[in-house]
Design a protein around this motif. Structure first.
Motif, PDB file in Angstrom:
ATOM      1  N   UNK A 197     -25.634   3.865   8.376  1.00  0.00           N
ATOM      2  CA  UNK A 197     -25.586   5.194   8.893  1.00  0.00           C
ATOM      3  C   UNK A 197     -24.648   6.135   8.289  1.00  0.00           C
ATOM      4  N   UNK A 198     -23.367   5.970   8.366  1.00  0.00           N
ATOM      5  CA  UNK A 198     -22.567   6.903   7.934  1.00  0.00           C
ATOM      6  C   UNK A 198     -21.405   7.176   9.042  1.00  0.00           C
ATOM      7  N   UNK A 199     -22.138   7.117  10.173  1.00  0.00           N
ATOM      8  CA  UNK A 199     -21.251   7.541  11.356  1.00  0.00           C
ATOM      9  C   UNK A 199     -20.342   6.468  11.743  1.00  0.00           C
ATOM     10  N   UNK A 200     -20.657   4.973  11.550  1.00  0.00           N
ATOM     11  CA  UNK A 200     -19.567   4.002  11.954  1.00  0.00           C
ATOM     12  C   UNK A 200     -18.349   4.371  10.957  1.00  0.00           C
ATOM     13  N   UNK A 201     -18.687   4.523   9.679  1.00  0.00           N
ATOM     14  CA  UNK A 201     -17.643   4.795   8.520  1.00  0.00           C
ATOM     15  C   UNK A 201     -16.770   5.769   8.897  1.00  0.00           C
ATOM     16  N   UNK A 202     -17.116   6.940   9.349  1.00  0.00           N
ATOM     17  CA  UNK A 202     -16.377   8.115   9.974  1.00  0.00           C
ATOM     18  C   UNK A 202     -15.629   7.702  11.164  1.00  0.00           C
ATOM     19  N   UNK A 203     -15.975   6.996  12.040  1.00  0.00           N
ATOM     20  CA  UNK A 203     -15.269   6.657  13.380  1.00  0.00           C
ATOM     21  C   UNK A 203     -14.223   5.526  13.005  1.00  0.00           C
ATOM     22  N   UNK A 204     -14.480   4.528  12.063  1.00  0.00           N
ATOM     23  CA  UNK A 204     -13.600   3.533  11.469  1.00  0.00           C
ATOM     24  C   UNK A 204     -12.337   4.631  10.627  1.00  0.00           C
ATOM     25  N   UNK A 205     -12.569   5.172   9.931  1.00  0.00           N
ATOM     26  CA  UNK A 205     -11.735   6.243   9.025  1.00  0.00           C
ATOM     27  C   UNK A 205     -10.806   6.945   9.818  1.00  0.00           C
ATOM     28  N   UNK A 206     -11.310   7.751  11.169  1.00  0.00           N
ATOM     29  CA  UNK A 206     -10.549   8.210  11.968  1.00  0.00           C
ATOM     30  C   UNK A 206      -9.380   7.598  12.656  1.00  0.00           C
ATOM     31  N   UNK A 207      -9.710   6.284  12.872  1.00  0.00           N
ATOM     32  CA  UNK A 207      -8.738   5.478  13.545  1.00  0.00           C
ATOM     33  C   UNK A 207      -7.310   5.361  12.819  1.00  0.00           C
ATOM     34  N   UNK A 208      -7.359   5.438  11.528  1.00  0.00           N
ATOM     35  CA  UNK A 208      -6.203   5.445  10.712  1.00  0.00           C
ATOM     36  C   UNK A 208      -6.623   5.993   9.380  1.00  0.00           C
ATOM     37  N   UNK A 209      -6.641   7.221   9.221  1.00  0.00           N
ATOM     38  CA  UNK A 209      -7.165   7.794   8.048  1.00  0.00           C
ATOM     39  C   UNK A 209      -6.022   7.687   6.686  1.00  0.00           C
ATOM     40  N   UNK A 210      -5.199   7.143   6.640  1.00  0.00           N
ATOM     41  CA  UNK A 210      -4.155   6.970   5.831  1.00  0.00           C
ATOM     42  C   UNK A 210      -4.221   5.648   5.038  1.00  0.00           C
ATOM     43  N   UNK A 211      -5.018   4.773   5.610  1.00  0.00           N
ATOM     44  CA  UNK A 211      -5.302   3.585   4.981  1.00  0.00           C
ATOM     45  C   UNK A 211      -5.972   3.525   3.601  1.00  0.00           C
ATOM     46  N   UNK A 212      -5.754   2.492   2.885  1.00  0.00           N
ATOM     47  CA  UNK A 212      -6.587   2.429   1.566  1.00  0.00           C
ATOM     48  C   UNK A 212      -8.261   2.479   2.072  1.00  0.00           C
ATOM     49  N   UNK A 213      -8.590   1.381   2.943  1.00  0.00           N
ATOM     50  CA  UNK A 213      -9.996   1.405   3.309  1.00  0.00           C
ATOM     51  C   UNK A 213     -10.765   2.548   3.709  1.00  0.00           C
ATOM     52  N   UNK A 214      -9.680   3.441   4.812  1.00  0.00           N
ATOM     53  CA  UNK A 214     -10.265   4.676   5.083  1.00  0.00           C
ATOM     54  C   UNK A 214     -10.393   5.582   3.954  1.00  0.00           C
ATOM     55  N   UNK A 215      -9.544   5.591   3.085  1.00  0.00           N
ATOM     56  CA  UNK A 215      -9.822   6.483   1.922  1.00  0.00           C
ATOM     57  C   UNK A 215     -10.915   6.166   1.028  1.00  0.00           C
ATOM     58  N   UNK A 216     -11.203   4.939   1.027  1.00  0.00           N
ATOM     59  CA  UNK A 216     -12.380   4.306   0.323  1.00  0.00           C
ATOM     60  C   UNK A 216     -13.745   4.783   0.850  1.00  0.00           C
ATOM     61  N   UNK A 217     -13.879   4.736   2.194  1.00  0.00           N
ATOM     62  CA  UNK A 217     -15.193   5.124   3.005  1.00  0.00           C
ATOM     63  C   UNK A 217     -15.350   6.692   2.799  1.00  0.00           C
ATOM     64  N   UNK A 218     -14.298   7.386   2.719  1.00  0.00           N
ATOM     65  CA  UNK A 218     -14.402   8.719   2.777  1.00  0.00           C
ATOM     66  C   UNK A 218     -13.958   9.444   1.288  1.00  0.00           C
ATOM     67  N   UNK A 219     -14.243   8.598   0.077  1.00  0.00           N
ATOM     68  CA  UNK A 219     -14.060   9.083  -1.196  1.00  0.00           C
ATOM     69  C   UNK A 219     -15.215   9.973  -1.452  1.00  0.00           C
ATOM     70  N   UNK A 220     -15.136  10.918  -2.496  1.00  0.00           N
ATOM     71  CA  UNK A 220     -16.075  11.722  -2.897  1.00  0.00           C
ATOM     72  C   UNK A 220     -17.316  10.805  -3.671  1.00  0.00           C
TER      73      UNK A 220
END
Length: 438
Positions: free
Chosen positions: A91-114
């Motif tokens: 979907x894309x929504x789970x990725x945003x929820x996961x990234x919002x938990x800790x947006x500074x992590x490498x995994x979060x940056x990967x989920x929300x990269x251009x």
């Protein structure tokens, strides 16, 4: 030689907080990000419509072609995303929820990269061009959050949970042309804890995105205006029934989808270990269902949903058939949202309810069916009420909608304990480190 401002380290949330230049950069990042994400959402919508139109033309010319191209594209999309861009799946929504938990992590940056956002758009369009039962709203949330994060990094503004939440909320607003729904979605789904400064940031970005969408796409009502209402004696009967049916079926959808993310049985593990074959099989199910249903289950289901709201009729098998097509598409793990398809499934089940209540306005009963099923799937009653109220201009139905939503939410919780998006987001988060044994 001193580094330029662009290459300097992004300050932490506590740095430069009171500096005038920092405040200007922060506001500029939010405003520019909202402007660009709104333009991208409009472009995404136009490309999605073109993709679905191209598929209809192809299917009319070669009616059996989907039996080949749909499974092939499903398999190809899953191969590409699994191999190179796993953050672009589903979907894309789970990725945003996961990234919002800790947006500074490498995994979060990967989920929300251009790059991930671009692949998300391309692969969602690929699913649409072969008739996949997907929507663009969920992907728009991830793409919009990625754009917002990129602007904040460009202007050296710290990436906080509020930044991620605001981008996702603005994506909902721009995708559906529903500003209030964007704010409600941020509160109810994206934000685990909602602070005042996050509220201001969310509302600011939603306003900018909404104004851009309004200025370019016009003041349109997504599903068309629905003027019907229900008398109180009908509300006390139809609303609970719609809530119970929608909660049961929607909860079942969520439970089946979540079961495949955390396999408990050997057969589930075996299926998950062969994702490309699984995707091809799901594509074949979608193609077969679409051909049998006369093409009504292809894509988002927007046209059928709008027709049902306006009082027209379609095959009584539309709801169950669309449910099967949407479930198969979601189980494949391919990029694409379930917002619009779920509303379409709900409209189909609403049509079945209308048969049981022939003396009540069909459009009003269909709307309650949409509400019951949608809440049953996503378990976000406030967001659902606001979305349907804004997309159908049905302000006279707000109390029946709330009643249906509350019943559906309670029933769905009995069928599926975990909320769908949060359950899917958990699978994207890294496992917590276990303390060393003494």
């Amino acid at each position: 030689m001193k580094k330029s401002w662009f290459f300097r380290k992004v300050p932490t949330p506590g740095e430069e907080r009171g500096a005038p230049l920092y405040v200007v950069r922060r506001r500029l990042a939010a405003g520019a990000g909202a402007l660009v994400l709104a333009l991208v959402a409009i472009l995404f919508a136009a490309l999605g419509d073109m993709a679905q139109h191209a598929f209809r033309v192809l299917q009319e010319r070669w009616p059996l072609a989907p039996l080949v191209i749909t499974p092939a594209f499903f398999a190809g999309v899953i191969y590409v995303t699994n191999t190179w861009y796993s953050g672009a799946k589903s979907s894309g929504i789970p990725q945003v929820i996961a990234a919002a938990k800790n947006p500074q992590t490498v995994d979060s940056r990967s989920l929300l990269s251009l790059p991930t956002a671009l692949v998300k758009m391309i692969m969602t369009l690929a699913m649409m061009i072969v008739g996949g039962s997907v929507g663009r709203e969920g992907p728009a949330v991830q793409v919009s959050a990625a754009i917002m994060v990129a602007f904040h990094r460009l202007l050296r503004v710290p990436i906080t949970s509020g930044v991620v939440i605001a981008g996702g909320a603005a994506g909902v607003a721009a995708a559906f042309n529903t500003p209030l729904a964007g704010v409600a979605f941020a509160i109810e789904e994206l934000a685990a804890g909602f602070e005042q400064r996050v509220a201001v940031l969310v509302m600011g970005t939603v306003v900018v995105a909404g104004l851009v969408s309004l200025g370019i796409a016009g003041d349109y009502v997504y599903f068309g205006a629905m003027r019907s209402t229900l008398p109180i004696e009908s509300v006390v009967v139809v609303a609970p029934v719609a809530g119970i049916v929608g909660g049961l079926v929607g909860g079942l959808f969520s439970r089946m989808l979540l079961a495949m993310t955390k396999p408990r049985y050997a057969w589930q593990t075996a299926i998950k270990s062969r994702p490309v074959l699984m995707a091809a099989t799901c594509g074949l199910v979608v193609a077969t269902t679409g051909i049998i249903a006369g093409g009504s289950t292809w894509g988002t289901g927007y046209e059928a949903t709008r027709a049902l709201i306006e009082g027209e009729t379609t095959s009584l098998w539309f709801g169950p058939a669309k449910f099967l097509a949407t479930l198969a598409t979601a189980l494949s793990g391919a990029p694409g949202g379930i917002f619009a398809p779920s509303l379409s499934v709900g409209a189909g089940f609403g049509q079945l309810l209308a048969v049981a209540f022939p003396d009540d306005p069909t459009g009003a009963v269909v709307l309650l069916g949409m509400m019951g099923y949608f809440v049953g799937v996503v378990r976000a009653p406030l967001t659902a009420v606001v979305i349907l109220m804004e997309t159908t201009a049905s302000r006279g139905m707000i109390l029946p909608l709330f009643a249906t939503a509350l019943v559906a939410d309670g029933v769905s919780a009995l069928v599926c304990r975990d909320k769908l998006y949060h359950g899917l987001a958990t699978a994207l988060m890294p496992e917590p480190e276990q303390p060393p044994k003494s």
